[in-house]
Structure formats: structure tokens, C-alpha cells
Design a protein around this motif. Structure first.
Motif, PDB file in Angstrom:
ATOM      1  N   VAL A  19      -4.415  -9.190  -2.860  1.00 35.10           N
ATOM      2  CA  VAL A  19      -4.689 -10.049  -1.695  1.00 35.10           C
ATOM      3  C   VAL A  19      -4.089  -9.497  -0.401  1.00 35.10           C
ATOM      4  O   VAL A  19      -4.786  -9.372   0.609  1.00 35.10           O
ATOM      5  CB  VAL A  19      -4.161 -11.484  -1.953  1.00 35.10           C
ATOM      6  N   GLY A  20      -2.808  -9.190  -0.410  1.00 31.99           N
ATOM      7  CA  GLY A  20      -2.134  -8.725   0.808  1.00 31.99           C
ATOM      8  C   GLY A  20      -2.658  -7.391   1.299  1.00 31.99           C
ATOM      9  O   GLY A  20      -2.832  -7.193   2.510  1.00 31.99           O
ATOM     10  N   ILE A  21      -2.921  -6.484   0.392  1.00 30.75           N
ATOM     11  CA  ILE A  21      -3.450  -5.164   0.789  1.00 30.75           C
ATOM     12  C   ILE A  21      -4.849  -5.315   1.364  1.00 30.75           C
ATOM     13  O   ILE A  21      -5.180  -4.726   2.398  1.00 30.75           O
ATOM     14  CB  ILE A  21      -3.430  -4.181  -0.403  1.00 30.75           C
ATOM     15  N   ASN A  22      -5.676  -6.125   0.709  1.00 27.21           N
ATOM     16  CA  ASN A  22      -7.032  -6.354   1.222  1.00 27.21           C
ATOM     17  C   ASN A  22      -6.997  -7.000   2.601  1.00 27.21           C
ATOM     18  O   ASN A  22      -7.762  -6.621   3.501  1.00 27.21           O
ATOM     19  CB  ASN A  22      -7.832  -7.221   0.249  1.00 27.21           C
ATOM     20  N   LEU A  28      -6.424  -4.436  10.028  1.00 25.65           N
ATOM     21  CA  LEU A  28      -6.326  -3.139  10.706  1.00 25.65           C
ATOM     22  C   LEU A  28      -7.670  -2.440  10.843  1.00 25.65           C
ATOM     23  O   LEU A  28      -7.757  -1.377  11.469  1.00 25.65           O
ATOM     24  CB  LEU A  28      -5.344  -2.237   9.951  1.00 25.65           C
ATOM     25  N   ASP A  29      -8.708  -3.012  10.216  1.00 27.76           N
ATOM     26  CA  ASP A  29     -10.050  -2.438  10.235  1.00 27.76           C
ATOM     27  C   ASP A  29     -10.048  -0.985   9.734  1.00 27.76           C
ATOM     28  O   ASP A  29     -10.506  -0.070  10.421  1.00 27.76           O
ATOM     29  CB  ASP A  29     -10.659  -2.529  11.642  1.00 27.76           C
ATOM     30  N   VAL A  30      -9.467  -0.799   8.558  1.00 24.87           N
ATOM     31  CA  VAL A  30      -9.427   0.525   7.932  1.00 24.87           C
ATOM     32  C   VAL A  30     -10.047   0.436   6.537  1.00 24.87           C
ATOM     33  O   VAL A  30     -10.052  -0.623   5.908  1.00 24.87           O
ATOM     34  CB  VAL A  30      -7.988   1.082   7.813  1.00 24.87           C
ATOM     35  N   SER A  31     -10.547   1.560   6.066  1.00 21.37           N
ATOM     36  CA  SER A  31     -11.099   1.597   4.707  1.00 21.37           C
ATOM     37  C   SER A  31      -9.955   1.869   3.727  1.00 21.37           C
ATOM     38  O   SER A  31      -8.901   2.388   4.102  1.00 21.37           O
ATOM     39  CB  SER A  31     -12.157   2.689   4.585  1.00 21.37           C
ATOM     40  N   THR A  33      -9.727   4.111   1.624  1.00 18.39           N
ATOM     41  CA  THR A  33      -9.432   5.545   1.504  1.00 18.39           C
ATOM     42  C   THR A  33      -8.433   6.004   2.564  1.00 18.39           C
ATOM     43  O   THR A  33      -7.857   7.070   2.450  1.00 18.39           O
ATOM     44  CB  THR A  33     -10.713   6.392   1.622  1.00 18.39           C
ATOM     45  N   GLU A  34      -8.207   5.180   3.589  1.00 20.85           N
ATOM     46  CA  GLU A  34      -7.255   5.499   4.659  1.00 20.85           C
ATOM     47  C   GLU A  34      -5.883   4.875   4.429  1.00 20.85           C
ATOM     48  O   GLU A  34      -4.998   5.016   5.269  1.00 20.85           O
ATOM     49  CB  GLU A  34      -7.788   4.989   6.001  1.00 20.85           C
ATOM     50  N   VAL A  35      -5.703   4.206   3.293  1.00 25.13           N
ATOM     51  CA  VAL A  35      -4.501   3.418   3.042  1.00 25.13           C
ATOM     52  C   VAL A  35      -3.679   4.020   1.915  1.00 25.13           C
ATOM     53  O   VAL A  35      -4.220   4.538   0.945  1.00 25.13           O
ATOM     54  CB  VAL A  35      -4.897   1.962   2.673  1.00 25.13           C
ATOM     55  N   VAL A  36      -2.365   3.927   2.061  1.00 27.32           N
ATOM     56  CA  VAL A  36      -1.462   4.264   0.963  1.00 27.32           C
ATOM     57  C   VAL A  36      -0.380   3.178   0.920  1.00 27.32           C
ATOM     58  O   VAL A  36       0.138   2.765   1.951  1.00 27.32           O
ATOM     59  CB  VAL A  36      -0.836   5.675   1.110  1.00 27.32           C
ATOM     60  N   MET A  37      -0.106   2.706  -0.273  1.00 31.34           N
ATOM     61  CA  MET A  37       0.938   1.698  -0.479  1.00 31.34           C
ATOM     62  C   MET A  37       2.208   2.427  -0.879  1.00 31.34           C
ATOM     63  O   MET A  37       2.212   3.175  -1.852  1.00 31.34           O
ATOM     64  CB  MET A  37       0.504   0.733  -1.592  1.00 31.34           C
ATOM     65  N   VAL A  38       3.272   2.226  -0.139  1.00 35.21           N
ATOM     66  CA  VAL A  38       4.559   2.810  -0.459  1.00 35.21           C
ATOM     67  C   VAL A  38       5.453   1.682  -0.945  1.00 35.21           C
ATOM     68  O   VAL A  38       5.626   0.683  -0.249  1.00 35.21           O
ATOM     69  CB  VAL A  38       5.193   3.497   0.778  1.00 35.21           C
ATOM     70  N   GLY A  39       5.983   1.827  -2.160  1.00 29.68           N
ATOM     71  CA  GLY A  39       6.812   0.765  -2.690  1.00 29.68           C
ATOM     72  C   GLY A  39       7.799   1.266  -3.715  1.00 29.68           C
ATOM     73  O   GLY A  39       7.676   2.378  -4.232  1.00 29.68           O
TER      74      GLY A  39
END
Length: 99
Positions: A19-22, A28-31, A33-39
Motif C-alpha cells: 500500500v505505502g509503496i504504491n 511522485l508520479d514514477v513507475s 521500475t524507477e523505485v528502490v526500497m531501502v530498508g
């Protein structure tokens, strides 16, 4: 902290659900493929990234103490990490430190 840095954030991200990532991708209007989750948690951060179908980077925790829920998760994460490190020793190794 995000306000002090002037960056947006998603409160109540509901990890490990996507939910939060979506929501962040939409804000941010990004796809994806442009996202990376760091955790630093397999069972919340990395699971959320996998559920949202975005790349992820697992980092070592910054603090030595955790809240009770995180301590509970870390107990199981240690077991999972040992298993993953045995199966994929080259992929599942810490690669460096931020100094």
C-alpha cells in the motif's frame, strides 16, 4: 525528519503490504521500475518491496535497539538470513559500510 529535509513521505505505509509503496509511486508520479526500497527489515521493508514488485536493498540496522515488535521480527529474520546466506552466499553478504 522528512519535513526537516523537505521531502515527502507516506505515513502509515502498512508494511509489509504494498500500500505505502504504491501510494508513494502515485504521489511522485514514477513507475515501479524507477523505485528502490531501502530498508533494514526482511519481514516488513523487503517483503513490501517484493509485494509491490519494486527493487529492494537490505541494509544493516542503524540503531542497536529496537521496539518490541521489531525485536520479535529480528528473531525470525536471523533464522531467515542464515538460511538465505547458506543458499546464496555471494548474493546475501553485506557489501560495505557507510562511514
Amino acid at each position: 525528519m522528512a519535513n526537516k529535509l523537505g521531502i515527502s513521505y507516506v505515513a502509515r505505509a502498512l508494511k509489509p503490504l504494498p500500500v505505502g509503496i504504491n501510494k508513494a509511486c502515485k504521489q511522485l508520479d514514477v513507475s515501479k521500475t524507477e523505485v528502490v526500497m531501502v530498508g533494514d527489515q526482511l519481514m516488513t521493508d523487503i517483503k513490501a518491496a517484493n509485494s509491490a514488485k519494486v527493487r529492494s536493498i537490505l541494509v544493516q540496522p542503524v540503531v542497536n535497539t529496537d521496539g518490541w515488535k521489531t525485536r520479535f521480527n529480528r528473531f525470525f529474520e536471523r533464522k531467515i538470513m542464515r538460511y538465505l546466506q547458506k543458499r546464496n552466499p555471494e548474493v546475501m553478504k553485506w557489501r560495505g559500510e557507510i562511514k
